[in-house]
Design an enzyme around this catalytic site. Structure first.
Site, PDB file in Angstrom:
ATOM      1  N   GLU A  86      64.501 -51.370  32.244  1.00 12.64           N
ATOM      2  CA  GLU A  86      63.790 -51.934  31.153  1.00 12.64           C
ATOM      3  C   GLU A  86      62.762 -50.724  30.673  1.00 12.64           C
ATOM      4  O   GLU A  86      62.127 -50.009  31.447  1.00 12.64           O
ATOM      5  CB  GLU A  86      63.010 -53.035  31.158  1.00 12.64           C
ATOM      6  CG  GLU A  86      64.214 -54.162  31.475  1.00 12.64           C
ATOM      7  CD  GLU A  86      63.661 -55.387  31.207  1.00 12.64           C
ATOM      8  OE1 GLU A  86      64.035 -56.767  31.026  1.00 12.64           O
ATOM      9  OE2 GLU A  86      62.362 -55.604  31.689  1.00 12.64           O
ATOM     10  N   CYS A 143      52.712 -56.237  30.860  1.00 16.95           N
ATOM     11  CA  CYS A 143      52.428 -55.861  32.300  1.00 16.95           C
ATOM     12  C   CYS A 143      52.779 -56.636  33.175  1.00 16.95           C
ATOM     13  O   CYS A 143      52.508 -58.014  33.338  1.00 16.95           O
ATOM     14  CB  CYS A 143      50.917 -55.503  32.270  1.00 16.95           C
ATOM     15  SG  CYS A 143      50.592 -54.972  34.113  1.00 16.95           S
TER      16      CYS A 143
END
Length: 372
Positions: free
Chosen positions: A91, A345
């Site tokens: 990703e 994150c």
């Protein structure tokens, strides 16, 4: 034998040199492939005749494909699911900002819309950080430099990328050779990214940090510190056992002396683990002799993969005030972006939209850290 990406710089340069072809043609090939993503290499104009059979037999314009694109509800964050030649997935995440919306010294900031790309360097990660979904995958394989660069190319069709952060899947310094080669490609023709707009994040691979400044000067260093004491680091970051905090800080001190650059410190806020006032004072004392920017990162939930909780806004604010007020350390709180698409994150774990992946549906990786 699988064909290599034309963006694998060392491979294509070696083949050209062995065949007596001038390597100055390579950026021209890259530029043509970027502008013509569905091209055949035979179509690249103005190359020596001997280059065409070599390219055709050993390389292809892209070894990865853009499998899926997920946009956050606010349109600010886009997650790219990229399928590699070996069938694995990684990703990358695009984060969009408008600098005119912020203030600096009481005045609007110069510039305007810009995008930062968070890039993966490995499939999975062997660091095993307990707060990071990518770590739950384990380590699968390193990416080639071409596979790293291709993430930038895929993203550039969706947004103009100004900054690149190596904070996606994997520990960049554990794939050191490919990382350095990819950055050299990104900072050269035709990409021409400024090295000052590239950030490499690491949990603290000491021997690689020592090499980084000489191999790619001007690139920013970010260190995932996450705790001011070695025992807490080891509890939440098992790999920290190999990189004692005292040795790591000595290495960073030497790095800063040689580079004369700020170091970014990443600090994930985990309720009751590392977010108390005493931890803020311990961190301040650890860093007060450094020129750093501390980035406080509210923990992003990752479902059943973790028992951690997000620190309250009050705790995060108090932590920031201690670092700023008592120790005069520049401290920011990371803006949460992309949580609704698992693009924030620590959330990068590949979630395929269907069941094509045998035995691993739902496992893909999310970002360890973002910054610029």
């Amino acid at each position: 034998m699988a064909l290599r990406s034309i963006f694998d710089a060392s491979a294509i340069r070696t083949e050209f040199e062995n065949s007596g072809i001038n390597s100055h043609f390579i950026p021209l090939i890259w530029k043509y492939a970027i502008q013509n993503p569905n091209c055949e290499l035979d179509e690249v104009p103005s190359l020596p005749s001997s280059a065409y059979p070599l390219l055709r037999s050993k390389f292809k314009p892209f070894t990865s494909t853009l499998h899926s694109v997920f946009d956050s509800s606010d349109g600010v964050t886009t997650k790219l699911l990229i399928k590699l030649q070996n069938g694995a997935f990684v990703e990358a995440v695009i984060m969009r900002y408008d600098t005119r919306l912020g203030k600096y010294g009481g005045q609007p900031r110069p510039g305007g819309p810009r995008s930062t790309l968070c890039i993966s360097s490995q499939v999975g990660c062997k660091m095993g950080c307990k707060f990071c979904a990518t770590g739950s995958m384990g380590f699968k394989n390193n990416l080639s430099s071409g596979e790293i660069v291709e993430q930038l190319v895929h993203a550039s069709y969706l947004s103009q990328i100004r900054n690149v952060v190596f904070m996606g899947m994997g520990e960049p310094l554990n794939n050191y050779t490919a990382l350095v080669e990819a950055i050299h490609v990104m900072t050269g023709l035709p990409f021409q990214l400024s090295p000052k707009r590239i950030t490499v994040s690491t949990v603290g691979i000491i021997h690689a940090i020592k090499k980084l400044q000489s191999d790619i000067p001007s690139v920013n260093l970010a260190v995932s510190l996450h705790a001011p004491l070695q025992n807490i680091r080891c509890q939440i970051m098992p790999a920290a056992r190999a990189f004692p905090l005292e040795r790591l800080m000595d290495t960073l001190r030497e790095y800063q002396k040689n580079s004369q650059q700020k170091i970014f410190i990443e600090y994930i806020m985990l309720d009751g683990v590392n977010d108390e006032e005493q931890h803020a004072h311990q961190l301040g004392k650890l860093l007060e002799t450094f020129e750093v920017v501390v980035n406080l990162i509210p923990f992003n939930p990752i479902g059943t993969l973790s028992h951690f909780r997000t620190s309250s806004e009050q705790k995060v604010s108090t932590f920031q005030k201690i670092l700023r007020g008592t120790y005069n350390i520049r401290t920011t709180i990371r803006k949460q972006m992309g949580q609704d698409i698992s693009g924030a994150c620590g959330q990068l774990v590949v979630n395929l939209p269907d069941k094509r992946s045998t035995g691993s549906a739902g496992l893909l990786t999310d970002i360890e850290d973002l910054r610029l």
